[in-house]
Design a protein around this motif. Structure first.
Motif, PDB file in Angstrom:
ATOM      1  N   GLY A 144       0.812  -1.210   0.000  1.00 51.96           N
ATOM      2  CA  GLY A 144       0.000   0.000   0.000  1.00 51.96           C
ATOM      3  C   GLY A 144       0.845   1.259   0.000  1.00 51.96           C
ATOM      4  N   VAL A 145       1.896   1.269   0.810  1.00 49.13           N
ATOM      5  CA  VAL A 145       2.810   2.417   0.851  1.00 49.13           C
ATOM      6  C   VAL A 145       3.473   2.612  -0.510  1.00 49.13           C
ATOM      7  CG1 VAL A 145       4.983   3.267   1.830  1.00 49.13           C
ATOM      8  CG2 VAL A 145       3.231   2.301   3.330  1.00 49.13           C
ATOM      9  N   MET A 146       3.962   1.519  -1.094  1.00 49.87           N
ATOM     10  CA  MET A 146       4.623   1.616  -2.395  1.00 49.87           C
ATOM     11  C   MET A 146       3.651   2.048  -3.490  1.00 49.87           C
ATOM     12  SD  MET A 146       6.809  -1.907  -1.914  1.00 49.87           S
ATOM     13  CE  MET A 146       7.289  -2.054  -3.628  1.00 49.87           C
ATOM     14  N   GLY A 147       2.441   1.488  -3.451  1.00 50.84           N
ATOM     15  CA  GLY A 147       1.453   1.845  -4.463  1.00 50.84           C
ATOM     16  C   GLY A 147       1.022   3.296  -4.363  1.00 50.84           C
ATOM     17  N   LEU A 148       0.804   3.779  -3.138  1.00 47.21           N
ATOM     18  CA  LEU A 148       0.393   5.168  -2.938  1.00 47.21           C
ATOM     19  C   LEU A 148       1.492   6.127  -3.356  1.00 47.21           C
ATOM     20  CD1 LEU A 148      -1.888   6.956  -1.899  1.00 47.21           C
ATOM     21  CD2 LEU A 148      -0.949   6.731   0.412  1.00 47.21           C
ATOM     22  N   TYR A 149       2.740   5.769  -3.057  1.00 53.33           N
ATOM     23  CA  TYR A 149       3.866   6.625  -3.438  1.00 53.33           C
ATOM     24  C   TYR A 149       3.994   6.718  -4.955  1.00 53.33           C
ATOM     25  CZ  TYR A 149       8.646   8.497  -3.546  1.00 53.33           C
ATOM     26  OH  TYR A 149       9.755   9.271  -3.773  1.00 53.33           O
ATOM     27  N   GLY A 150       3.697   5.603  -5.629  1.00 56.55           N
ATOM     28  CA  GLY A 150       3.803   5.600  -7.088  1.00 56.55           C
ATOM     29  C   GLY A 150       2.604   6.191  -7.797  1.00 56.55           C
ATOM     30  N   ALA A 151       1.491   6.338  -7.087  1.00 54.29           N
ATOM     31  CA  ALA A 151       0.253   6.801  -7.735  1.00 54.29           C
ATOM     32  C   ALA A 151       0.145   8.312  -7.834  1.00 54.29           C
ATOM     33  CB  ALA A 151      -0.956   6.251  -6.980  1.00 54.29           C
ATOM     34  N   ILE A 152       0.937   9.043  -7.071  1.00 53.93           N
ATOM     35  CA  ILE A 152       0.861  10.511  -7.039  1.00 53.93           C
ATOM     36  C   ILE A 152       2.084  11.077  -7.740  1.00 53.93           C
ATOM     37  CG2 ILE A 152       0.723  12.543  -5.546  1.00 53.93           C
ATOM     38  CD1 ILE A 152      -0.562  10.742  -3.419  1.00 53.93           C
ATOM     39  N   ASP A 153       1.868  11.967  -8.679  1.00 53.41           N
ATOM     40  CA  ASP A 153       2.973  12.483  -9.497  1.00 53.41           C
ATOM     41  C   ASP A 153       3.941  13.342  -8.687  1.00 53.41           C
ATOM     42  OD1 ASP A 153       2.061  11.201 -11.773  1.00 53.41           O
ATOM     43  OD2 ASP A 153       0.816  12.900 -12.400  1.00 53.41           O
ATOM     44  N   ASP A 154       3.409  14.231  -7.866  1.00 51.79           N
ATOM     45  CA  ASP A 154       4.271  15.098  -7.060  1.00 51.79           C
ATOM     46  C   ASP A 154       4.975  14.260  -6.003  1.00 51.79           C
ATOM     47  OD1 ASP A 154       4.694  16.907  -4.517  1.00 51.79           O
ATOM     48  OD2 ASP A 154       4.605  18.268  -6.228  1.00 51.79           O
ATOM     49  N   ARG A 155       6.303  14.225  -6.061  1.00 58.75           N
ATOM     50  CA  ARG A 155       7.064  13.326  -5.189  1.00 58.75           C
ATOM     51  C   ARG A 155       6.906  13.674  -3.709  1.00 58.75           C
ATOM     52  NH1 ARG A 155       7.454   8.762  -6.610  1.00 58.75           N
ATOM     53  NH2 ARG A 155       5.422   9.537  -7.255  1.00 58.75           N
ATOM     54  N   ARG A 156       6.864  14.926  -3.372  1.00 61.52           N
ATOM     55  CA  ARG A 156       6.769  15.314  -1.965  1.00 61.52           C
ATOM     56  C   ARG A 156       5.380  15.009  -1.418  1.00 61.52           C
ATOM     57  NH1 ARG A 156      10.482  19.753   0.489  1.00 61.52           N
ATOM     58  NH2 ARG A 156      10.316  18.112   2.031  1.00 61.52           N
ATOM     59  N   ASN A 157       4.340  15.308  -2.182  1.00 63.98           N
ATOM     60  CA  ASN A 157       2.987  14.978  -1.739  1.00 63.98           C
ATOM     61  C   ASN A 157       2.798  13.463  -1.659  1.00 63.98           C
ATOM     62  OD1 ASN A 157       2.173  17.651  -1.493  1.00 63.98           O
ATOM     63  ND2 ASN A 157       1.406  17.762  -3.594  1.00 63.98           N
ATOM     64  N   ALA A 158       3.402  12.746  -2.607  1.00 65.20           N
ATOM     65  CA  ALA A 158       3.310  11.289  -2.601  1.00 65.20           C
ATOM     66  C   ALA A 158       3.974  10.707  -1.356  1.00 65.20           C
ATOM     67  CB  ALA A 158       3.963  10.723  -3.861  1.00 65.20           C
ATOM     68  N   ALA A 159       5.159  11.242  -1.016  1.00 62.18           N
ATOM     69  CA  ALA A 159       5.873  10.743   0.159  1.00 62.18           C
ATOM     70  C   ALA A 159       5.107  11.042   1.443  1.00 62.18           C
ATOM     71  CB  ALA A 159       7.266  11.364   0.219  1.00 62.18           C
ATOM     72  N   ARG A 160       4.465  12.195   1.515  1.00 64.21           N
ATOM     73  CA  ARG A 160       3.698  12.540   2.721  1.00 64.21           C
ATOM     74  C   ARG A 160       2.474  11.640   2.872  1.00 64.21           C
ATOM     75  NH1 ARG A 160       4.250  18.892   1.212  1.00 64.21           N
ATOM     76  NH2 ARG A 160       6.427  19.142   1.860  1.00 64.21           N
TER      77      ARG A 160
END
Length: 252
Positions: A144-160
């Motif tokens: 889930g963490v990996m999928g959510l991080y990959g699903a959002i284009d903005d890297r900082r928003n994805a990491a948060r």
């Protein structure tokens, strides 16, 4: 400023972290390979067979370190994510997300070796045992963490967003740890204790210690390598990355 504090401040600089990761990643992998080799040799040819399980117990030397690492890495990921959310430190976002693939790999190894070990011991490849089930949930959290991080284009928003999931998911760790105590379980109870007397014979512990240390070094190498790659992707276009690509080294 305290030298240690100054070093941590320097480590937050992308060029400085790149040099640090490039320097120490190979040494971490080398230490891991050496310790894995010695640990496996000790586990397979030196440690005596178990009086009940015979030689089938030897899978413990892969299963237990992997299980410990699956929980340790998730806890560390949540720790980095919490720092990133509170203090907005970009490096901690990178480190948190770099933890996930390796942690997921350790979880998969744990589940696979647990199933292989369970077949001769329990007579089945899989049982919805509390320890196995909660470990499977941990794998889903990693994915889930990996999928959510990959699903959002903005890297900082994805990491948060992914980091928040990791922080919430850390509540599963004590459930995994104490599942064999809280519920009736096919899984054996705790035999190895950091504090107090272990029920595992001392002649069998050296290979386990070596394998535990080896997995720590392997994780450190993987963490640095993945974080370095993500750091370079985020910093693409900066002068120091251009100089690095041109073979002139990172900017000071």
């Amino acid at each position: 400023m305290n030298p240690l504090v100054r070093w941590f401040h320097q480590l937050g600089s992308p060029p400085y972290f790149d040099r640090f990761a490039a320097r120490w990643t190979p040494w971490c992998y080398l230490a891991a390979i050496v310790l894995l080799g010695v640990g496996l040799w000790q586990a397979l040819f030196v440690a005596p067979a178990d009086y009940q399980q015979g030689d089938s117990f030897r899978i413990l030397y892969i299963h237990v370190p992997s299980a410990w690492m699956s929980m340790f890495v998730f806890g560390l990921m949540a720790f980095y994510a919490a720092i990133a959310l509170v203090w907005r430190i970009k490096l901690c976002e990178i480190l948190a997300m770099a933890c996930a693939p390796t942690g997921a790999a350790f979880t998969i190894i744990t589940l696979a070796t647990g199933s292989i070990w369970g077949k001769p011991m329990w007579g089945t490849w899989w049982d919805w045992d509390p320890r196995l089930t909660t470990e499977l949930l941990l794998l889903f959290l990693y994915l889930g963490v990996m999928g959510l991080y990959g699903a959002i284009d903005d890297r900082r928003n994805a990491a948060r967003a992914a980091g928040l999931l990791a922080i919430v998911g850390v509540a599963l760790l004590p459930v995994i740890r104490y599942s064999v105590v809280w519920w009736n379980s096919l899984h054996q109870g705790q035999t190895i204790r950091v504090f107090g007397e272990s029920s595992m014979d001392s002649s069998m512990t050296l290979p386990l210690v070596l394998m535990v240390i080896a997995t720590k070094f392997w994780f450190a190498g993987s963490l640095l390598a993945r974080a370095r790659a993500d750091n370079l992707r985020r910093e693409a276009g900066k002068d120091w990355v251009a100089k690095l690509a041109a073979g002139k080294g990172a900017a000071p």
